[in-house]
Design an enzyme around this catalytic site. Sequence first.
Site, PDB file in Angstrom:
ATOM      1  N   PRO A   1      -4.822   3.309   3.486  1.00  0.00           N
ATOM      2  CG  PRO A   1      -2.508   3.161   3.819  1.00  0.00           C
ATOM      3  CD  PRO A   1      -3.549   3.687   2.881  1.00  0.00           C
TER       4      PRO A   1
ATOM      5  CG  ASP B   1     -17.566 -18.167  -1.385  1.00  0.00           C
ATOM      6  OD1 ASP B   1     -17.328 -19.372  -1.553  1.00  0.00           O
ATOM      7  OD2 ASP B   1     -17.615 -17.333  -2.297  1.00  0.00           O
TER       8      ASP B   1
ATOM      9  NE  ARG C   1     -16.100 -14.146  -5.670  1.00  0.00           N
ATOM     10  CZ  ARG C   1     -16.902 -14.733  -4.792  1.00  0.00           C
ATOM     11  NH1 ARG C   1     -17.543 -13.998  -3.895  1.00  0.00           N
ATOM     12  NH2 ARG C   1     -17.083 -16.037  -4.802  1.00  0.00           N
TER      13      ARG C   1
ATOM     14  CD  GLU D   1       4.271   8.565  -1.678  1.00  0.00           C
ATOM     15  OE1 GLU D   1       5.130   7.817  -2.140  1.00  0.00           O
ATOM     16  OE2 GLU D   1       3.081   8.541  -2.073  1.00  0.00           O
TER      17      GLU D   1
HETATM   18 CL1  6GU Z   1      -6.480   0.916   0.253  1.00  0.00          CL
HETATM   19  N1  6GU Z   1      -3.955   1.590   0.029  1.00  0.00           N
HETATM   20  C1  6GU Z   1      -2.664   1.488   0.351  1.00  0.00           C
HETATM   21  N2  6GU Z   1      -1.773   2.292  -0.231  1.00  0.00           N
HETATM   22  N3  6GU Z   1      -2.203   0.634   1.233  1.00  0.00           N
HETATM   23  C2  6GU Z   1      -3.103  -0.150   1.809  1.00  0.00           C
HETATM   24  C3  6GU Z   1      -4.454  -0.092   1.529  1.00  0.00           C
HETATM   25  C4  6GU Z   1      -4.859   0.811   0.611  1.00  0.00           C
HETATM   26  N4  6GU Z   1      -5.107  -0.997   2.276  1.00  0.00           N
HETATM   27  C5  6GU Z   1      -4.166  -1.579   2.989  1.00  0.00           C
HETATM   28  N5  6GU Z   1      -2.959  -1.086   2.728  1.00  0.00           N
END
Ligand code: 6GU
Length: 235
Positions: free
Chosen positions: A93, A173, A158, A120
């Site tokens: 994230p 798209d 894709r 974590e």
């Molecule tokens: Cl790539 N990993 C995790 N654990 N949570 C996320 C993410 C990735 N992308 C958004 N939330």
Amino acid sequence: MRIDVLTTFPEMFAAQPPAALAVSIPGRASAAGLIELVATDIRAFSDNKHKKTDDRPFGGGPGMVMMCQPLWDAVHAAEAQDPRPATRILLTPQGVPLTQALVESLAARPRLLLIAGHYEGIDERVIERLAPLEISIGDYVLSGGELAAMVLIDAVTRLQPGALGDELSNQADSFSPDEAAGRRLLDCPHYTRPRDWMGAQVPDILLSGDHGKVAQWRLAQRLARTAERRPDLLA
Ligand code: 6GU
């Protein structure tokens, strides 16, 4: 294209291909040999007698942190299996947002090595040494990077030459660059039979047979939708 996935939950990739990638366009692309997916269990590379891959965080706090050694060794073992240079990617994230422009860039590479991170965290020192591209699939928290890795694999698969039945169908798209507008726009609404469904009609223009007018209408719809729902894409 070869795609390696390094994970502490290899059972998510045990099926060949995993169920989520075994149908529709990714399923066909796998069957056609356009992508080769190889999962590596990070735990198998732990030099710890209990095959531990994580430990408590220095400085205290909740959760566990993935240790440097198992991940470092897993990456090098996977990379040694094939001479094609791998683009290292850490799903986290904290990464840069995954966009269609980034997907297009990744789709053109001979090999991707995806590391499924965990919420974590991973010891920062091994991230610095591996220097992966850090990618997030959105501003929300998943329990691990495995589902994010599958999202990336689907999006990249894709775009492999020959993956789409109708080669033109990816051009309109959402997020594909629109030639006339020169921007990445959302898709227009679509309609099929019947013409009247519970009193709701299909827009007349789509029944007119005037292809120029239809194209004009669709572009106007795409622009209006994008302005309404995603003004950031027009900024
Ligand atoms: Cl790539 N990993 C995790 N654990 N949570 C996320 C993410 C990735 N992308 C958004 N939330």
